[in-house]
Design an enzyme around this catalytic site. Structure first.
Site, PDB file in Angstrom:
ATOM      1  CG  HIS A  81       5.616   6.776  -1.255  1.00 64.51           C
ATOM      2  ND1 HIS A  81       5.652   7.132   0.079  1.00 64.51           N
ATOM      3  CD2 HIS A  81       4.299   6.819  -1.610  1.00 64.51           C
ATOM      4  CE1 HIS A  81       4.430   7.364   0.506  1.00 64.51           C
ATOM      5  NE2 HIS A  81       3.583   7.188  -0.502  1.00 64.51           N
ATOM      6  CD  GLU A  82       2.930   6.145  -5.247  1.00 71.37           C
ATOM      7  OE1 GLU A  82       2.051   5.294  -5.049  1.00 71.37           O
ATOM      8  OE2 GLU A  82       2.873   7.297  -4.773  1.00 71.37           O
ATOM      9  CG  HIS A 125       1.232   2.846  -1.592  1.00 70.33           C
ATOM     10  ND1 HIS A 125       0.892   2.784  -0.263  1.00 70.33           N
ATOM     11  CD2 HIS A 125       1.554   4.148  -1.839  1.00 70.33           C
ATOM     12  CE1 HIS A 125       1.005   3.980   0.286  1.00 70.33           C
ATOM     13  NE2 HIS A 125       1.418   4.823  -0.649  1.00 70.33           N
TER      14      HIS A 125
END
Length: 423
Positions: A18-19, A22
């Site tokens: 998920h990170e 980003h």
């Protein structure tokens, strides 16, 4: 111990990917990423490379990517401040030392008259010495501010999150949930490569030894035409009929090598584990598996789509009151479920990872302040207004949203503790 390891690996993988979404899109947009963190709380590991500090923190319940401009940038260097400057051979500032100047004997000390660390990148002041002349120094775009022996790279305006186009900012935020869906697709595809893709047609796969199907004479690759005269069109139809008739004789009409025959089968009765659940029937037959390239290549997308729809269906029930908050699970509930799944084997654990990844992606896309979906909602409003919402007001909304989410997390976690450890 295996459950603890499984939980940490699964949760760590979900947060990492998920990170990573980003992080990758922030880098592609030219945003300065200050920190890539897995977990919250005190640091237990830290490594710095290429402008970014990579950390693992004590509490494995999330993570974050800290981008320049999202939080207030460094302390302002105001007129009257006394700072030390480390210059290169071309008299360009490489370090601005705010305190602890005695550690830098070669630094130039000045009393600041004005400074700009975002746009024009200069610092002007009176250098200490006999003449105390007013001088202006250019600041490197990679200059470091040193405060309390901690070095922090400055972030010129074009390296800050807010300076980027709306599309780039939105993609950077959306990339986190997107990576969770991609992870789910990859995991489900790997499962299909290992075991094959269940065939939807009403054909019998592997027959379990000593099961009701084997004892009755059913064989692998039998095509089921009907059960007790009711036509079946998929393997799921077979499963539903068998489960609904424990210890009741069923007549299977099958096609075996071009010949039609009737075979009587009595499903074995199994007692439901959950309280209030109904007993069900099993005959010991598995769905046939297809390992063809096209089936395997598309299986990850189909499985991810299927579970995405199911999760949205459950969310709809939550909104309409058909699904109570007591049925939600927090970290404790997920841990206990992981314990059960881990006992079933690695493939079930992989499927559980895929389901959790989809769930994390969907939850983060909900238009709730403090979540990625909440931020995307603000970007949508900005697109309609033609200008951004005041950052202070947006920050207050996200703070309130975060506080409410923490309260919800505490309630859900307490429910989990009561369910698994008190009752």
């Amino acid at each position: 111990m295996n459950t603890v390891i499984s939980f940490i690996i699964i949760f760590g993988a979900l947060v990492f990917f998920h990170e990573l979404g980003h992080f990758v899109f922030a880098k592609r947009s030219g945003i300065l990423v200050r920190e890539f963190a897995i977990g919250f709380g005190p640091k237990i590991f830290s490594y710095s490379k290429n402008e970014t500090t990579y950390t693992i923190r004590l509490l494995p319940i999330g993570g974050f990517v800290r981008m320049a401009g999202e939080d207030p940038e460094m302390a302002e260097i105001k007129p009257g401040y006394r700072v030390a400057l480390l210059l290169d051979e071309e008299e360009v500032v490489q370090k601005l030392i705010l305190n602890g100047k005695d550690r830098y004997p070669n630094a130039r000390n000045i009393e600041v008259e004005s400074a700009d660390l975002e746009h024009d990148l200069f610092i002007k002041g009176y250098e200490e010495g006999e003449d105390e002349q007013l001088q202006t120094f250019a600041i490197s775009r990679e200059a470091l501010i040193v405060e309390d022996q901690v070095e922090t790279q400055i972030a010129p305006w074009n390296r800050q999150f807010a300076s980027k186009k709306l599309s780039a900012r939105a993609m950077t935020i959306f990339a986190g949930p997107m990576m969770n869906f991609i992870l789910a697709i990859v995991v489900f595809t790997i499962i299909s490569v290992i075991q094959g893709v269940p065939v939807e047609e009403p054909i019998l796969g592997v027959i379990s030894p000593d099961g009701a199907a084997e004892q009755s004479g059913l064989k692998q690759n039998d095509a089921v035409l009907s059960i007790d005269g009711a036509e079946v069109s998929s393997f799921m139809d077979i499963t539903e009929i068998v489960r609904a008739h424990p210890q009741e004789e069923l007549v299977f009409t099958v096609d075996r090598d071009g010949q039609t025959m009737d075979i009587a089968v009595t499903p074995e009765k199994f007692v439901a584990e959950e309280e209030g659940g109904e007993d069900f029937g099993l005959i010991g037959v598995h769905a046939p598996l297809d390992k063809s390239f096209m089936k395997v290549a598309t299986s990850g997308f189909k499985e991810t789509y299927h579970w995405t729809i199911e999760i949205f269906r459950l969310l709809g029930k939550l909104v309409t009151g058909q699904f109570s908050i007591d049925m939600l699970s927090g970290p404790v509930g997920i841990y206990k479920s992981t314990e059960v799944v881990a006992q079933a084997g690695i493939l079930y654990l992989m499927k559980w990872t895929g389901l959790l990844s989809i769930n994390l992606g969907i939850m983060n896309l909900l238009p709730i302040p403090a979540l990625d979906g909440g931020r995307l909602l603000f970007f949508g409003v900005e697109a309609l207004r033609g200008k951004p919402i005041d950052r202070h007001k947006e920050g207050v909304v996200h703070f309130i949203g975060f506080a409410l989410l923490m309260i919800l997390m505490i309630v859900v976690t307490w429910n989990d503790i009561q369910q698994f450890f008190i009752h």
